[in-house]
Enzyme design. Structure first.
Site: not given
Ligand SMILES: *[C@@H]1O[C@H](CO)[C@@H](O)[C@H](O)[C@H]1NC(C)=O
Ligand SMILES: *[C@@H]1O[C@H](CO)[C@@H](O)[C@H](O)[C@H]1NC(C)=O
Ligand SMILES: *[C@@H]1O[C@H](CO)[C@@H](O)[C@H](O)[C@H]1NC(C)=O
Ligand SMILES: *[C@@H]1O[C@H](CO)[C@@H](O)[C@H](O)[C@H]1NC(C)=O
Ligand SMILES: [Cu+2]
Length: 664
Positions: A621, A610-611, A313, A316, A458, A400-402, A318
């Site tokens: 789900h 530096d990592i 998401d 692909e 999923h 469909n998801y928030d 944003g």
């Protein structure tokens, strides 16, 4: 409400309201997102260049070209505005079916670099092309016929674009293709639970035309009844509701945290340069950069219409591009401040997402710490302190998801991410002829949650990029394992066993790939060059959560090759400016050649350097009927918690905020 407001104002007045410096303040910061004026400038620089000879030019991403960390850090220590690094933009464009990567010097009005990306993976979809692709079926005769055959009204049918992943030989070679899936609204707003099952529409986005169409009419559209979620559409008897008692409290002692907040089209919220005052009063760095790097959502149905549903998401679609404006008093409490975000549309013009972030102080009625002491003769000591925190919130609606991402800063030095919420919205539904579980078998790949409606199994894997700079950039990663020691009972005491801690510093990336549930007790980032007066190295601990699922797909399955990093919850890499996106810079139809797992295989040194930590919240789900028609908020969080970073509890000398009763 009146008393709540009055109480809020009173406290605010008494205690000096907190001051927030918004990104649009007059002091420029090198990590500020591009302003609308800068976005417009980038557009005109590009459209007046030879690239604009192409009629098909589209903008897929325009954002700040992040300055080198070294120049940001030297600016940050000097606070000298004269040494601000030059403002540069990165623009990802499509023209004539090719992907162009441009770096634009904004002040100099020049394109300083231009690469035509030769790879087989593609940039984020634009909203405009998603919309255009969604409209194609509605004027496509075979589809119109399919709708008519099902006895539906064409105007009730809504379609949108779904990325198709990569499946080896099955791949549509060299084309930017998506599936267009259609749903039925009309009687209900809850269209995602009413799919047109069995219809396959494959669209070429560059040509904006349908490449493939098929209708296998497998099952009717699930019923609309009982799916509506709009308040205005509900009828009595109403469900239970608590009394709305809102108690917020602005807090005075915010000053121990300092950070920068920016909006990015791809990542959404980016927290940068978070630092905190140590107990001696000087400021120390904690987090250089933190953001959502990728969100992988594979569905578990291998059938023809569902197998490709393995979305990335962030890369692909944003996470920022699909951010939703937050609603005051519902998405955020009454004392919230709101901040807007800007992005470039497909034609490069700036567009606002209003209220993209809210920032607020939270007091939920919990103590930060407490102790009661009754051992002292003649007095009872009751000590406790309120836990008042600062929250930065955004919501991204990915179909469909928030997803709601909260960054919560505590005066104790802890940063918690998405504490009370992470995920809500509407399940992806597969239509079925069945309406009783007796008829369901494992071929359904999901649970019956409503008549004729299967909610398909999923996963959600939310991967965070956490560039910790604990008291400076030179850090090491330490795993503390618990070791059980057995002793001879009676020698010298009757105890037979105990545990102790064995610490192991990761030398290379191979040592720093962690699957939870092993004996790992603590995961630490330490700075061995900065120690407390007792000699402990300054550190921060990553505290994981119950949402610790890892991917169960086989290693050679195509979606798993693309998201190979989801087999472990934690990875550590040496900092590299280019390594930001866990599933690769170009995620759409990626083939796994540019992802976190691939980078890690180089087995570079991660000791005293530096990592960057990459932490994945993972959910398997298995839907239930309560998730229908809209799923109540699911939680999932992690914490970054100081570990020998302070000399003592940084809140021990915090005054109680309010001594006695709350004002009425
Ligand atoms: C290309 O340039 C023309 C003329 O300057 C302008 O009208 C057009 O909008 C530009 N194309 C794009 C995609 O911006
Ligand atoms: C502490 O709590 C006890 C029990 O509620 C109460 O009796 C006592 O008065 C309290 N002491 C102080 C100093 O508030
Ligand atoms: C179950 O499905 C059948 C056929 O799809 C339908 O006729 C029937 O009304 C449904 N029953 C319920 C309770 O939804
Ligand atoms: C990673 O590098 C270390 C140190 O060079 C080496 O000991 C180890 O075997 C390597 N691991 C892998 C998986 O390559
Ligand atoms: Cu889910």
């Amino acid at each position: 409400m009146v008393s709540v407001t009055r109480c809020f104002l009173l406290l605010c007045f008494l205690l000096l309201c907190f001051i927030l410096i918004s990104p649009s303040s007059s002091h420029p910061h090198p990590l500020d997102p591009l302003t609308p004026a800068e976005l417009s400038a980038v557009r005109s620089i590009i459209t007046s260049s030879p690239l604009n000879l192409s009629a098909s030019l589209t903008f897929h991403y325009v954002g700040l070209d992040e300055p080198d960390k070294s120049s940001v850090l030297s600016w940050s220590s000097a606070y000298s505005y004269s040494s601000l690094p030059p403002r540069r933009a990165m623009a990802i464009l499509r023209a004539e079916s090719q992907t162009h990567e441009l770096i634009v010097d904004i002040a100099g009005a020049a394109i300083v670099s231009h690469i035509v990306q030769p790879g087989t993976a593609y940039p984020m979809l634009t909203i405009e092309e998603e919309t255009a692709a969604g409209l194609l079926p509605k004027s496509y005769a075979p589809f119109v016929e399919s709708v008519r055959k099902r006895g539906l009204q064409l105007e009730d049918v809504l379609c949108t674009s779904y990325t198709r992943g990569w499946f080896g030989a099955v791949a549509a070679k060299g084309r930017r293709v998506v599936s267009v899936l259609c749903f039925v609204a009309g009687e209900t707003a809850n269209l995602y639970v009413r799919p047109l099952e069995g219809i396959k529409v494959v669209v070429d986005l560059d040509e904006m035309k349908i490449l493939e169409y098929r209708d296998r009419e497998v099952a009717p559209v699930p019923p609309a009844e009982g799916t509506e979620y709009r308040a205005a559409k509900q009828r009595p008897p109403f469900g239970p509701r608590g009394k709305r008692v809102v108690v917020e409290q602005p807090e005075v002692r915010w000053a121990n945290w300092d950070f920068h907040l920016a909006f990015d089209t791809r990542a959404g919220a980016i927290i940068s340069l978070a630092s905190i005052k140590d107990t001696g009063g000087s400021r120390r760095s904690v987090l250089y950069r933190g953001f959502v790097s990728e969100l992988f959502v594979p569905y578990m149905d291998p059938s023809e219409d569902w197998y490709f549903k393995t979305y990335m998401d962030v890369g692909e679609y944003g996470f920022g591009l699909l951010a939703s404006p937050l609603q005051p008093m519902i998405d955020c409490p009454p004392n919230a401040d709101f901040i807007d975000g800007y992005y470039a549309t497909e034609s490069g013009e700036p567009l606002v997402i209003s209220n993209v972030f809210c920032v607020f102080e939270r007091y939920a009625g919990d103590p930060s710490w407490r102790h009661t002491e009754t051992m002292i003769p003649g007095e009872t000591i009751n000590e406790s302190r309120e836990e008042v925190t600062l929250v930065v919130r955004m919501v991204s609606t990915l179909g469909n998801y928030d997803y709601m991402i909260d960054w919560e800063f505590r005066t104790t030095g802890t940063i918690r991410v998405s504490v009370n919420n992470l995920l809500t919205g509407v399940l992806a539904i597969k239509a079925t002829t069945h309406n009783h579980t007796d008829q369901i078998n494992t071929d359904e790949h999901g649970e019956l949650v409503a008549p004729n409606s299967i909610a398909v199994y999923h996963d959600h894997f939310v991967t965070f990029h956490l560039d910790l700079d604990v008291a400076g950039p030179a850090n090491s990663f330490v795993k503390a394992n618990l070791k059980i020691v057995h002793t001879n009972s009676g020698n010298p005491t009757p105890r037979k066993s105990y545990w102790t801690v064995v610490r192991e510093t990761a030398r290379t990336e191979a040592d720093a790939r962690v699957r939870f549930g092993d004996s790992t007790a603590e995961l630490l980032v330490v700075n061995t060059g900065v120690r407390t007066s007792l000699g402990n190295a300054a550190g921060y601990r990553l505290v994981g959560s119950s949402a610790a699922g890892t991917s169960l797909l086989s290693d050679d399955d195509y979606p798993q090759i693309r998201a190979a990093y989801t087999k472990k919850q934690l990875w550590v890499t040496p900092y590299h400016k280019e390594e930001k996106w866990a599933a690769g810079f170009y995620a759409d139809q990626s083939r796994g050649d540019d992802n976190l797992a691939k980078w890690s295989m180089r087995n570079r040194s991660v000791e005293n350097t530096d990592i960057v930590l990459w932490y994945t919240l993972g959910f398997h789900h298995i839907p239930s009927q309560e998730d229908f028609p809209v799923m109540p908020m699911l939680t999932g969080s992690f914490e970054l918690r100081p570990f020998n970073f302070f000399e003592r509890s940084p809140v021990i000398n915090t005054e109680p905020f309010y001594k006695g009763l709350w004002p009425q």
